[in-house]
Design a protein around this motif. Structure first.
Motif, short mmCIF file in Angstrom:
data_model
loop_
_atom_site.label_atom_id
_atom_site.label_comp_id
_atom_site.label_asym_id
_atom_site.label_seq_id
_atom_site.Cartn_x
_atom_site.Cartn_y
_atom_site.Cartn_z
N LEU A 150 9.06 -3.24 -9.14
CA LEU A 150 8.42 -3.37 -7.83
C LEU A 150 9.41 -3.93 -6.81
N GLY A 151 10.10 -5.00 -7.18
CA GLY A 151 11.08 -5.58 -6.28
C GLY A 151 12.20 -4.61 -5.96
N TYR A 152 12.65 -3.88 -6.97
CA TYR A 152 13.71 -2.89 -6.79
C TYR A 152 13.26 -1.80 -5.81
N ASP A 153 12.08 -1.23 -6.09
CA ASP A 153 11.59 -0.12 -5.27
C ASP A 153 11.26 -0.56 -3.85
N GLN A 154 10.71 -1.77 -3.71
CA GLN A 154 10.37 -2.24 -2.38
C GLN A 154 11.63 -2.50 -1.56
N GLU A 155 12.66 -3.08 -2.19
CA GLU A 155 13.92 -3.30 -1.47
C GLU A 155 14.54 -1.98 -1.04
N GLY A 171 14.67 -8.09 -9.00
CA GLY A 171 14.66 -6.64 -8.95
C GLY A 171 15.24 -6.13 -7.64
N GLY A 172 14.86 -6.78 -6.54
CA GLY A 172 15.39 -6.39 -5.23
C GLY A 172 16.88 -6.63 -5.13
N LEU A 173 17.35 -7.76 -5.67
CA LEU A 173 18.78 -8.06 -5.62
C LEU A 173 19.57 -7.08 -6.48
N THR A 174 18.97 -6.63 -7.58
CA THR A 174 19.63 -5.63 -8.42
C THR A 174 19.86 -4.34 -7.62
N TYR A 175 18.84 -3.91 -6.88
CA TYR A 175 19.02 -2.71 -6.05
C TYR A 175 20.10 -2.95 -4.99
N PHE A 176 20.02 -4.09 -4.32
CA PHE A 176 20.94 -4.36 -3.21
C PHE A 176 22.39 -4.34 -3.68
N GLU A 177 22.67 -5.06 -4.76
CA GLU A 177 24.05 -5.15 -5.23
C GLU A 177 24.54 -3.81 -5.78
N ALA A 232 0.83 -1.20 0.00
CA ALA A 232 0.00 0.00 0.00
C ALA A 232 0.87 1.26 0.00
N GLN A 233 2.15 1.14 0.31
CA GLN A 233 3.05 2.29 0.35
C GLN A 233 3.73 2.54 -1.00
N ILE A 234 3.39 1.73 -2.00
CA ILE A 234 3.97 1.84 -3.34
C ILE A 234 2.85 2.01 -4.35
N ASP A 235 3.05 2.89 -5.31
CA ASP A 235 2.06 3.11 -6.37
C ASP A 235 2.26 2.03 -7.43
N VAL A 236 1.67 0.88 -7.20
CA VAL A 236 1.85 -0.26 -8.10
C VAL A 236 1.30 0.04 -9.48
N ALA A 237 0.16 0.73 -9.54
CA ALA A 237 -0.44 1.04 -10.84
C ALA A 237 0.51 1.87 -11.70
#
Length: 372
Positions: A341-346, A273-279, A129-134
């Motif tokens: 989404l994974g990137y932004d959430q991470e 996507g999350g791992l891309t942000y992390f690394e 709910a904290q991310i504008d998924v649309a």
């Protein structure tokens, strides 16, 4: 003439008062202790069928904590902490800790699955709910990923990063190591959970990242070994989870999210996507840690883990963008937005955890000053 009139309280006032009283009566630490005992109970599900009172205090705490954390605006920190600690205690059963085999007697318990899903469902709804998924679904995914990685590779120095680099004391540095050991001593444990399956170039790149994180099979070069060396420099506990009670719930949430999206293959794009942000983002954060160590006059061994990651994760970030995220965006054009989404959430969860860690460091430094 009104002396015999008894006014009934409004229903919503009665319910609110009941909830407040129930919350006051809840002892999350005692409820967590009951849950720990449940984890070690032989034939847990059969025992619960025979004696439902075995988990009564835990269940009552759970029923209060979920709405308190996820349905109440900013939420209740004590409730968040309780729920993330419970969720982590369930999730960690998916890894092997080289401990007593009896600790895993309930790893496939339907009851534990039910508790996990109950917490995860409410928690993930709150997080998303904290991310504008649309809005993410309308993006040019490849361009969005390229732009995000460029920004996060070398971001402006934040106030907290400047504090760590220029002001944090040695006591604060030790506290940073204590909290960092939660992830650092079992680093990349989620990554191998996504490596199985059909062979292709993406899988092989992920394997290369995994191999480097694990020192190409040499314990002396494994990244967690470098973290243990840092702890040894200060005579600190080198056992995984040795400082578990110091971990802010915000950091536990990051770990629990990794368990979720690495276990469910439907979330494969989110995980990558999350791992891309992390690394991509780690080198910038760790440069502040190294600068702090140098300012404090610490040995190379006391900074070794950060330095290894600055060197290797710059390369891993490029691999993740060029050889994993962008190819996956082409392979899954209709679902590619989930990479963002994974990137932004991470990033969102990581930033929240970083703020909590700095708050904890400042509090630890203040406590040290008070005792000195």
């Amino acid at each position: 003439m009104h002396s015999n009139l008894v006014m009934s309280p409004l229903p919503e006032v009665t319910e609110k008062s009941k909830q407040i009283k129930e919350k006051i009566d809840i002892n999350y630490e005692r409820a967590e202790q009951q849950f720990i005992e449940l984890l070690a109970t032989e034939n847990l599900d059969k025992q619960l069928d025979a004696d439902p009172a075995l988990n009564s205090e835990f269940e009552r705490a759970l029923s209060v904590a979920i709405p308190a954390a996820y349905q109440n605006g900013a939420g209740d920190d004590a409730a968040h902490r309780f729920l993330q600690r419970i969720l982590y205690r369930i999730n960690r059963l998916n890894l092997f800790w080289y401990d007593d085999l009896r600790h895993y007697v309930n790893e496939r318990s339907p009851y534990l699955y039910k508790v996990r899903d109950q917490i995860e469902t409410a928690w993930q709804e709150w997080e998303l709910a904290q991310i504008d998924v649309a809005a993410l679904q309308q993006l040019d995914v490849k361009q969005a990923l390229i732009e995000r990685c460029a920004e996060d590779l070398d971001p402006p120095l934040s106030t907290d990063s400047r504090y760590i680099r220029d002001e944090m004391s040695e006591a604060g540095y030790r506290h940073l190591l204590a909290i960092g050991s939660f992830e650092g001593l079992v680093e990349s444990s989620h990554l191998p959970r996504i490596l199985g399956g059909a062979a292709n170039a993406v899988q092989c790149t992920l394997m290369r990242v995994f191999q480097e994180e694990y020192g190409n099979g040499r314990l002396s070069r494994k990244h967690s070994t470098f973290f243990a060396q840092m702890l040894n420099e200060f005579g600190m506990n080198t056992q995984p989870e040795g400082y578990f009670d110091l971990i802010p719930w915000e950091l536990l949430a990051c770990s629990n999210n990794s368990y979720l999206i690495s276990e469910r293959k439907r979330y494969f794009l989110r995980y990558n996507g999350g791992l891309t942000y992390f690394e991509t983002s780690v080198p910038a954060a760790f440069r502040s840690y190294v600068a702090a160590g140098q300012r404090l006059g610490l040995s190379n061994a006391a900074m070794s883990y950060w330095e290894v990651h600055i060197r290797e994760d710059e390369r891993h970030g490029r691999w993740m963008l060029d050889d994993v995220a962008l190819p996956l965006a082409e392979m899954y054009p209709n679902d590619a937005w989930e990479l963002v989404l994974g990137y932004d959430q991470e990033k969102l969860m990581g930033d929240r955890a970083a703020l909590a860690v700095v708050r904890s460091i400042r509090a630890a430094e203040q406590a040290t000053l008070s005792y000195s």
